[in-house]
Design a protein around this motif. Structure first.
Motif, short mmCIF file in Angstrom:
data_model
loop_
_atom_site.label_atom_id
_atom_site.label_comp_id
_atom_site.label_asym_id
_atom_site.label_seq_id
_atom_site.Cartn_x
_atom_site.Cartn_y
_atom_site.Cartn_z
N TYR A 1 0.85 -1.19 0.00
CA TYR A 1 0.00 0.00 0.00
C TYR A 1 0.88 1.24 0.00
N ASP A 2 0.26 2.40 0.06
CA ASP A 2 0.93 3.70 -0.01
C ASP A 2 1.79 3.80 -1.27
N ILE A 3 2.99 4.29 -1.14
CA ILE A 3 3.86 4.48 -2.31
C ILE A 3 4.27 3.16 -2.93
N GLU A 4 4.32 2.10 -2.13
CA GLU A 4 4.69 0.79 -2.65
C GLU A 4 3.72 0.28 -3.70
N ILE A 5 2.43 0.59 -3.55
CA ILE A 5 1.46 0.11 -4.53
C ILE A 5 1.62 0.84 -5.86
N ASP A 6 2.03 2.10 -5.81
CA ASP A 6 2.30 2.83 -7.05
C ASP A 6 3.50 2.22 -7.77
N LEU A 7 4.52 1.87 -7.01
CA LEU A 7 5.69 1.21 -7.61
C LEU A 7 5.33 -0.16 -8.15
N PHE A 8 4.50 -0.89 -7.41
CA PHE A 8 4.03 -2.21 -7.85
C PHE A 8 3.29 -2.10 -9.18
N LEU A 9 2.37 -1.14 -9.29
CA LEU A 9 1.60 -0.97 -10.53
C LEU A 9 2.48 -0.53 -11.69
N TRP B 1 -6.94 6.18 -9.10
CA TRP B 1 -7.34 5.58 -7.83
C TRP B 1 -8.75 6.00 -7.44
N TYR B 2 -9.35 6.88 -8.19
CA TYR B 2 -10.70 7.35 -7.88
C TYR B 2 -11.69 6.20 -7.79
N LYS B 3 -11.55 5.22 -8.67
CA LYS B 3 -12.48 4.09 -8.72
C LYS B 3 -12.33 3.17 -7.50
N TYR B 4 -11.11 2.99 -7.01
CA TYR B 4 -10.85 2.02 -5.94
C TYR B 4 -10.63 2.67 -4.58
N GLY B 5 -10.23 3.89 -4.57
CA GLY B 5 -9.82 4.54 -3.32
C GLY B 5 -8.37 4.19 -3.06
N TYR B 6 -7.58 5.17 -2.69
CA TYR B 6 -6.15 4.94 -2.52
C TYR B 6 -5.89 4.10 -1.27
N PRO B 7 -5.21 2.96 -1.39
CA PRO B 7 -4.93 2.11 -0.22
C PRO B 7 -3.87 2.71 0.68
N LYS B 8 -4.23 2.93 1.93
CA LYS B 8 -3.32 3.57 2.88
C LYS B 8 -2.83 2.62 3.95
N GLY B 9 -3.43 1.45 4.07
CA GLY B 9 -3.03 0.53 5.12
C GLY B 9 -3.73 0.86 6.43
N SER B 10 -3.46 0.08 7.46
CA SER B 10 -4.10 0.26 8.75
C SER B 10 -3.16 -0.17 9.86
N LYS C 1 -10.48 -12.44 9.05
CA LYS C 1 -11.84 -11.91 9.16
C LYS C 1 -11.85 -10.61 9.96
N LEU C 2 -11.15 -10.59 11.08
CA LEU C 2 -11.06 -9.39 11.91
C LEU C 2 -10.36 -8.26 11.16
N ALA C 3 -9.31 -8.60 10.42
CA ALA C 3 -8.60 -7.58 9.63
C ALA C 3 -9.52 -7.00 8.56
N GLY C 4 -10.39 -7.84 7.99
CA GLY C 4 -11.36 -7.37 7.00
C GLY C 4 -12.37 -6.40 7.59
N TYR C 5 -12.68 -6.55 8.87
CA TYR C 5 -13.58 -5.61 9.54
C TYR C 5 -12.88 -4.28 9.82
N CYS C 6 -11.60 -4.35 10.15
CA CYS C 6 -10.84 -3.14 10.48
C CYS C 6 -10.49 -2.32 9.24
N TYR C 7 -10.25 -3.00 8.13
CA TYR C 7 -9.78 -2.32 6.93
C TYR C 7 -10.43 -2.97 5.71
N LYS C 8 -11.14 -2.21 4.94
CA LYS C 8 -11.79 -2.72 3.74
C LYS C 8 -10.80 -2.72 2.58
N PRO C 9 -10.51 -3.91 2.02
CA PRO C 9 -9.58 -3.98 0.89
C PRO C 9 -10.09 -3.18 -0.30
N LYS C 10 -9.18 -2.54 -0.98
CA LYS C 10 -9.55 -1.67 -2.06
C LYS C 10 -9.12 -2.16 -3.44
#
Length: 119
Positions: A42-50, A66-75, A94-103
């Protein structure tokens, strides 16, 4: 489309191993794999990954936003859960999915491979 293409799996595994992001094996990867939550990119790493993804597969990413997905910032909560309990247990996922919605999912990358465009 219940499996990822082998070249995409290989790219993700090689990327994660090269940059020591998150140890991944091929059985864990599927179209519903979240790049930001499951692979911890996430963050700058995802831009490098893409950028590396687009360059490696010769994908047009000029129209990607990123407008369509929302920029992933991590948690911080998810990082703490992963550090304390690991990420292999189903209840932690499952708990991580409640804390942070994957984008951003691997299915988006697979669609880009088929279409030639990352949208």
């Amino acid at each position: 489309m219940d499996q990822l293409q082998p070249q995409l799996k290989k790219f993700i595994i090689d990327y994660c191993n090269r940059y020591k992001v998150y140890p991944v094996d091929a059985e864990q990867l599927h179209p519903n794999t979240s790049i930001d939550l499951d692979l911890d990119i996430y963050d700058i790493e995802i831009d490098l990954f893409l950028a590396e993804f687009a360059e490696h597969f010769k994908i047009d990413n000029s129209k990607f936003s990123w407008y369509k997905y929302g920029y992933p910032k991590g948690s911080v909560r998810v990082r703490m859960l992963k550090a304390l309990f690991g990420y292999k247990r189903p209840w932690v996922k499952k708990l991580a999915g409640y804390c942070y919605k994957p984008k951003f999912k691997a299915a988006v990358l697979q669609d880009a491979l088929q279409n030639g465009k990352l949208i």
